[in-house]
Motif scaffolding. Structure first.
Motif, PDB file in Angstrom:
ATOM      1  N   LEU A   1       0.779  -1.236   0.000  1.00 51.53           N
ATOM      2  CA  LEU A   1       0.000   0.000   0.000  1.00 51.53           C
ATOM      3  C   LEU A   1       0.811   1.288   0.000  1.00 51.53           C
ATOM      4  O   LEU A   1       0.225   2.370  -0.078  1.00 51.53           O
TER       5      LEU A   1
ATOM      6  N   ASP B   1       2.704   2.971  -2.129  1.00 52.58           N
ATOM      7  CA  ASP B   1       2.512   3.895  -3.256  1.00 52.58           C
ATOM      8  C   ASP B   1       1.142   4.552  -3.198  1.00 52.58           C
ATOM      9  O   ASP B   1       1.005   5.757  -3.445  1.00 52.58           O
ATOM     10  N   TYR B   2       0.118   3.777  -2.860  1.00 55.36           N
ATOM     11  CA  TYR B   2      -1.239   4.327  -2.774  1.00 55.36           C
ATOM     12  C   TYR B   2      -1.327   5.388  -1.694  1.00 55.36           C
ATOM     13  O   TYR B   2      -1.917   6.459  -1.899  1.00 55.36           O
TER      14      TYR B   2
ATOM     15  N   GLU C   1       0.516   8.680  -2.587  1.00 56.60           N
ATOM     16  CA  GLU C   1      -0.113   9.405  -3.688  1.00 56.60           C
ATOM     17  C   GLU C   1      -1.439  10.042  -3.297  1.00 56.60           C
ATOM     18  O   GLU C   1      -2.012  10.822  -4.060  1.00 56.60           O
ATOM     19  N   ASN C   2      -1.957   9.720  -2.119  1.00 55.85           N
ATOM     20  CA  ASN C   2      -3.269  10.224  -1.715  1.00 55.85           C
ATOM     21  C   ASN C   2      -3.220  10.957  -0.379  1.00 55.85           C
ATOM     22  O   ASN C   2      -4.157  10.904   0.409  1.00 55.85           O
TER      23      ASN C   2
ATOM     24  N   THR D   1       0.901   5.865   7.247  1.00 60.57           N
ATOM     25  CA  THR D   1       0.213   7.098   6.857  1.00 60.57           C
ATOM     26  C   THR D   1       0.899   8.290   7.495  1.00 60.57           C
ATOM     27  O   THR D   1       1.006   8.357   8.729  1.00 60.57           O
TER      28      THR D   1
END
Length: 276
Positions: free
Chosen positions: A111, A113-114, A117-118, A167
């Motif tokens: 996860l 990269d996801y 990018e967000n 995160t």
């Protein structure tokens, strides 16, 4: 190598100071580096720069815990060879570090990269509120579990805390220390286990990013500013870790709650949904 941009070098030193100071303490180093980059007008410095500064923090933490690392490694080997009970506690602690590393390793691979990018400033702000709230909840907890009392369940739950810190805004050290205290570890055990967990995850990130670092097209031109950031991060991480250990002993984790809330509010007020 072209002319040296002194202003850019100074900005890299500031980023190194931010990374180094915030890596050991429960305020999210990745979130603060993004905030500092935004304020300094640097934008996203990229995966190569993150690997470089994280490596500096890793080396500082390896040096700080060098005696513990050597003891755990040697005693684990001796236990496997002799099955002598005197070495069993260190062997079990090493196994629990491996178990606690698994959640972040798996989720980071799937996860990362996801997540990167967000992320925007509002995301970081909200995650800082979460970090601050969790620190507030454990502010008065005092566990009684030493290294020899940790269970597989404890190690995995702390590992889940480390995975949550993928995160930006969720502090890695904060999440692992909070989780460790919540499952009943003594504060000194929680601190040691937290930073021992950081080591394999960080080493894995360095190995995975080595190709990107070697393929960086501008690494010659960026050598001096990146070296400045690396050295600054290295020394600042070491001294910040020593400082944080004093904070832990004095039972003042609540101060980081106030700080996380304060920075989170500032981010929402001044940056809103801006990307970093």
């Amino acid at each position: 190598m072209g002319d040296i941009d002194i202003i850019f070098v100074l900005k890299m030193i500031i980023i190194g100071l931010v990374q180094g100071f915030t890596e050991p303490i429960p305020v999210s180093s990745s979130g603060h580096v993004m905030i500092a980059s935004k304020i300094l007008g640097l934008g996203e410095q990229g995966f190569t720069f993150a690997i470089l500064t994280n490596t500096a923090s890793l080396l500082a933490i390896l040096y700080f815990y060098r005696e513990d690392i050597v003891r755990l490694a040697l005693n684990s080997i001796l236990f496997l060879k002799t099955r002598n009970e005197r070495y069993k506690s260190d062997f079990r602690f090493g196994c629990f570090i491996i178990i606690g590393t698994i959640p972040a390793g798996v989720l980071g691979f799937l996860l990362n990269d996801y997540i990167t990018e967000n992320v925007n400033m509002a995301t970081i702000a909200i995650m800082l509120f979460v970090t601050g709230g969790a620190l507030w909840l454990v502010r008065n907890m005092k566990g009684n579990k030493g290294e020899g009392d940790i269970t597989i369940k404890d190690a995995f739950l702390v590992g889940l805390g480390q995975a949550a810190a993928l995160t930006p805004g969720i502090s890695r050290s904060g999440a692992t220390i909070i989780s460790a205290i919540a499952v009943g570890m003594k504060q000194d055990t929680a601190l040691r286990f937290s930073f021992m967990l950081y080591i394999p995850v960080s080493i894995g990130g360095v190995i995975l990013g080595l190709t990107d670092f070697l393929d960086e097209p501008n690494k010659i031109d960026l050598a001096i500013p990146y070296l400045a950031a690396f050295i600054t991060t290295l020394f600042m991480t070491f001294f910040a870790l020593k400082w944080f250990m004093g904070i832990m002993k004095s039972g003042k984790l609540i101060y980081f709650t106030y700080y996380c809330f304060f920075v989170g509010v500032l981010l929402l007020v001044f940056f809103g949904n801006d990307r970093y």
